[in-house]
Design a protein around this motif. Structure first.
Motif, PDB file in Angstrom:
ATOM      1  N   HIS A   1      -1.687   7.310   5.869  1.00 49.70           N
ATOM      2  CA  HIS A   1      -1.533   5.911   6.196  1.00 49.70           C
ATOM      3  C   HIS A   1      -0.200   5.413   5.657  1.00 49.70           C
ATOM      4  O   HIS A   1       0.356   5.952   4.712  1.00 49.70           O
ATOM      5  CB  HIS A   1      -2.689   5.094   5.635  1.00 49.70           C
ATOM      6  N   ARG A   2       0.307   4.381   6.313  1.00 51.31           N
ATOM      7  CA  ARG A   2       1.632   3.908   5.961  1.00 51.31           C
ATOM      8  C   ARG A   2       1.512   2.625   5.165  1.00 51.31           C
ATOM      9  O   ARG A   2       0.780   1.721   5.540  1.00 51.31           O
ATOM     10  CB  ARG A   2       2.398   3.673   7.263  1.00 51.31           C
ATOM     11  N   ASP A   3       2.212   2.550   4.066  1.00 51.40           N
ATOM     12  CA  ASP A   3       2.145   1.359   3.224  1.00 51.40           C
ATOM     13  C   ASP A   3       3.548   1.038   2.723  1.00 51.40           C
ATOM     14  O   ASP A   3       4.000   1.551   1.713  1.00 51.40           O
ATOM     15  CB  ASP A   3       1.184   1.612   2.056  1.00 51.40           C
ATOM     16  N   ASP A   4       4.232   0.171   3.494  1.00 52.39           N
ATOM     17  CA  ASP A   4       5.626  -0.133   3.155  1.00 52.39           C
ATOM     18  C   ASP A   4       5.747  -0.870   1.834  1.00 52.39           C
ATOM     19  O   ASP A   4       6.652  -0.601   1.044  1.00 52.39           O
ATOM     20  CB  ASP A   4       6.266  -0.977   4.269  1.00 52.39           C
ATOM     21  N   ILE A   5       4.812  -1.784   1.573  1.00 47.92           N
ATOM     22  CA  ILE A   5       4.891  -2.529   0.314  1.00 47.92           C
ATOM     23  C   ILE A   5       4.683  -1.566  -0.847  1.00 47.92           C
ATOM     24  O   ILE A   5       5.386  -1.629  -1.865  1.00 47.92           O
ATOM     25  CB  ILE A   5       3.838  -3.660   0.281  1.00 47.92           C
ATOM     26  N   GLY A   6       3.734  -0.650  -0.688  1.00 45.79           N
ATOM     27  CA  GLY A   6       3.503   0.359  -1.719  1.00 45.79           C
ATOM     28  C   GLY A   6       4.751   1.185  -1.980  1.00 45.79           C
ATOM     29  O   GLY A   6       5.113   1.434  -3.124  1.00 45.79           O
ATOM     30  N   ALA A   7       5.416   1.584  -0.883  1.00 43.14           N
ATOM     31  CA  ALA A   7       6.634   2.389  -1.041  1.00 43.14           C
ATOM     32  C   ALA A   7       7.695   1.603  -1.792  1.00 43.14           C
ATOM     33  O   ALA A   7       8.374   2.121  -2.685  1.00 43.14           O
ATOM     34  CB  ALA A   7       7.150   2.809   0.329  1.00 43.14           C
TER      35      ALA A   7
END
Lengths: 94, 197, 536
Positions: B3-9
């Protein structure tokens, strides 16, 4: 989980930030020509901090991130400042 | 599946930036202590640094930071071509910075002024500390600049290929954050080393 | 629980489903559970090596005077013993093993936020450990500075300090990346409905730990780089002959290495906080107080470092400031102890091995903590500084505390890890040996320390002989206890473990033992009124 609202900073805003930073650089160089003796470091650090604030807020986009990021940055800087102060409690009182 | 999590990155990148700030923080702490012990010698030693080259490098780095920030705007607007040009300017600035540094360091090493040299041992304690700090701090900063340059080169190629695009550009943002960090550290290094004459 | 219940269509994480089989499948796995286990195996090896080195020291100290090897060997032994135990065992310790194995499950996540970075951390760990150990076999002999690498000796000695220092640097990098991973995981991947104050307390302690890892480790990183630069380039920051200041090294070193103690002990406290409510079948007493005290320990613990330096020639102001702060950090630690005891009060306690070890932890941690207060006090510290008293104190914390919590955690999560039970009787025997051996080994050190036995000394006066010999026998018992534990856990397969052998309430006990690759078949949620420890 909140999703991100995309904030697009216009080119012109970046240009203004750059101009401000360059102006502050010019300022910090010119004030060294004036002899402020003990205040020199203070002024230099003050200007550097303003520049850092601008870079953090606009270039590093903190203004448009969730407030969590800002809280973290403040926390980290506060801890670092405290470390310096506590270390100086040794060096300034020897 | 992944899953993609830009804020996490981005959060991860920020946490990494905190570690970098504290890495340099340790050095700034050494600087503060040494400076308070040897303030007059620091002033004398700083005369040997070329404030002009330092100023040029400051301007160059600020410009490179602005172009990185603008490249994000370009990608967001779907203008990958412009973004590549802007990133290329950033890398060019990095190269200019490195060339300047090469001459600056080269000159000092040429006259025998480097840690452990015979000339160093004839200087006063405070001056030795100043030049050691100068080489260590700018050296570590340069190392980060090179790493940042490599990251931005990869990012630039991805922008060109379109794997970084208006829908997915967190890698560019993180690369940019790292580059701004390099700039941020220089903002403090510059006055502390060059402008205390 | 019946066979039908544990039989699931999804294979467990222990079954190789990927491209590779066998060892390669483990070494290339980004699964947090497998990485946790790999850390555990590596740590058990390092712990055994470190323990053997400890026994070698005890043999030498059996009588005064030289027995089997000379003082230089002894210096090398305590140095590498410290480096192995501190940097490769207790600092990554519980966070790397059980933080990886249990934490993502406990917060209802499939994995950590950056699985590949997690595997990279593991390899950095192995690499760092290898570099640190290589210092023994290359260059001009094993480093002899002690694990603290104090300047200016670490700059002057001809032994192979650089390899050890660089190994510690790489290990620090690994620690930072693990901390980074955990922070993002806990911020971004908690189950829906699980707010921060509904998160179990082991993850809470890891969250506080992760911040220390991220914010303190870089300081020692740069310091170790400075030591290398001192040796190679003579930058002179810590060299008085060039105008440097050796006390500055101590500041920089302890700015990290004191918080590092909390990197070790906070996850240990977290594990105990999980075990006690499970085996008392009672809601944890003072959930919020425990959660916040973890953060408080992390924060205050960041500013107490100079209590290691009372005799270094530091200013009087700094000495009382740091002594005061040291006393402050005892408050949140005591809050935890009181909460554990209050949780047990009127609980329906079942004396299973994990609980036994948790009780052992509380007992040993209290002795370690109380002696820590007497060391934090300026006046007593000056008397017992650098004596065996200090050695006893920090072993009570890092071995009696972290070590026993580690053993407790293994016994607690072992059924979940392998889907097998172990022999309780054997496990209890391992506790008896470990606990008796531990106290017999370290308690005499308090006494001979007060009598004046300095630490790190190869030889000693005859009046310390009895104490040293008791310690030797304690060390043997301890080693036997550890071997019994290894036999209990790894010699033969036990009975099949049910999903929830202890009646725990956190998420990991609601999934099969061993868990499937992605932990949950249906992603868990936490309801409005649900709590992490809703016993009765």
């Amino acid at each position: 989980m909140e999703t991100e609202t995309v904030h697009i900073t216009p080119y012109r805003a970046h240009a203004w930030v750059l101009i401000t930073l360059l102006a502050l650089t010019f300022l910090t160089i010119t004030v060294t020509w004036i002899d402020l003796s003990a205040l020199t470091v203070l002024v230099a650090m003050l200007i550097a901090s303003v520049k850092a604030y601008i870079v953090l807020t606009y270039f590093m986009h903190l203004k448009f991130e969730s407030s969590l990021f800002r809280v973290f940055v403040i926390m980290v800087l506060a801890i670092y400042v405290l470390v310096i102060l506590f270390t100086l409690s040794d060096y300034l009182f020897r | 599946m992944e899953h993609r999590d830009d804020i996490g990155a981005k959060l991860g990148m920020w946490v990494f930036i905190f570690t970098e700030i504290l890495l340099f923080g340790g050095l700034f702490l050494v600087y503060a202590i040494m400076r308070s012990a040897y303030s007059t010698e620091f002033h004398q030693a700083a005369h040997h640094l070329n404030a002009f080259i330092g100023s040029i490098n400051t301007v160059v780095l600020l410009l490179s930071s602005a172009t990185v920030a603008m490249s994000i705007t370009a990608v967001q607007k779907g203008n990958n071509k412009l973004a590549v040009i802007l990133l290329f300017i950033t890398l060019l600035c990095a190269a200019v910075f490195m060339v300047n540094k090469y001459f600056e360091w080269g000159h000092k090493i040429h006259i025998g002024l480097y840690p452990g040299s015979d000339l160093m041992l004839t200087l006063s304690h405070g001056q030795v500390m100043f030049f050691s700090l100068y080489f260590f701090m700018t050296g570590l900063h340069m190392f980060h600049l090179v790493v940042g340059g490599i990251i931005l080169t990869i990012v630039m190629l991805k922008v060109q290929r379109g794997t970084i695009n208006a829908g997915h550009y967190v890698l560019l943002e993180n690369g940019g954050l790292y580059w701004h960090l390099v700039d941020l550290i220089w903002i403090f290094l510059f006055p502390l080393l060059y402008l205390i004459t | 629980m019946t066979e039908a219940k544990t039989h699931h269509p999804e294979p467990s994480y222990l079954v190789d489903t990927g491209k590779y089989k066998g060892l390669m499948a483990w070494l290339t796995s980004t699964d947090h559970k497998r990485i946790g286990l790999m850390y555990m195996y590596a740590m058990m090896i390092f712990f055994s090596v470190g323990g053997l080195l400890g026994i070698l020291m005890r043999i030498e100290l059996f009588y005064p005077g030289q027995q089997i090897y000379g003082p230089q060997v002894y210096n090398g032994l305590f140095t590498i013993h410290g480096i192995i135990m501190i940097f490769t065992v207790v600092i990554p310790g519980l966070a790397a093993v059980f933080g990886n194995f249990s934490m993502p499950i406990m917060i209802g996540a499939k994995d950590v936020a950056f699985p590949r970075l997690n595997l990279f951390s593991f390899y950095l760990y192995v690499l760092g450990a290898a570099i640190a150990l290589s210092s023994q076999f290359m260059g001009n002999g094993p480093p002899d500075t002690g694990w603290t690498f104090y300047a200016p000796y670490s700059i002057q000695t001809h032994t192979n300090v650089v390899a050890a220092v660089f190994g510690a640097f790489v290990l620090g990098f690994s620690s930072i990346l693990t901390g980074l991973n955990f922070i993002v995981t806990m911020h971004r991947m908690r189950a829906p409905g699980m707010t921060f104050f509904k998160m179990p307390l082991f993850p809470w302690s890891l969250y506080a730990t992760a911040w220390i890892q991220v914010l303190a480790t870089p300081i020692v990183g740069i310091t170790l780089l400075m030591v290398i630069a001192e040796r190679w380039l003579r930058i002179g920051f810590f060299d008085p002959s060039l105008g440097g200041d050796p006390v500055l090294y101590q500041h920089l070193f302890w700015i990290y290495s004191h918080p590092a103690v909390y990197i070790m002990i906070l996850p240990a406290m977290g594990v105990i906080t999980e075990i006690i409510p499970t085996f008392a079948q009672k809601r944890i007493f003072g959930y919020k107080a425990i959660a916040i005290s973890s953060l408080a320990i992390a924060l205050v613990g960041y500013f107490v470092w100079a209590h290691h330096m009372y005799t270094s020639g530091m200013s009087t102001t700094a000495r009382w400031v740091f002594s005061l702060l040291t006393f402050l950090v005892a408050v949140p630690s005591a809050i935890k102890v009181f909460n554990w005891v209050a949780t047990m009060y009127k609980g329906s306690i079942s004396m299973r091995p994990p609980f036994l070890f948790a009780l052992g932890f509380i007992f040993l941690f209290m002795i370690g903590g109380m002696t820590g207060l007497s060391l934090g006090a300026l006046a007593t510290n000056v008397h017992v500084h650098d004596t065996a008293y200090v050695v006893a104190h920090f072993h009570y914390i890092v071995f009696g505390g972290v070590g026993f919590a580690f053993f407790a955690a293994i016994y607690y999560w072992y059924p979940k890890m392998y889907g097998r039970m172990y022999n309780f009787k054997m496990a209890n025997w391992s506790f008896v040996f470990l606990f008796t051996g531990f106290n017999l080994l370290y308690f005499p050190q308090f006494i001979i320390g007060i009598m004046g036995m300095p630490r790190r000394y190869f030889d000693y006066l005859p009046q310390f002989t009895l104490g040293q010999q008791l310690s030797f026998f304690g060390a043997i018992l301890l080693a036997i206890g550890f071997i019994i534990m290894l036999i209990t856990l790894f010699s033969k397969k036990g009975a099949k473990a049910p999903d929830n052998p202890w009646g725990g309430r956190t998420f990991e006990w609601r999934i099969p033992s061993p868990p499937p690759l992605e932990n949950f078949e249906v992603m868990p949620e936490m309801g409005e009124n649900e709590e992490p420890y809703d016993y009765k």
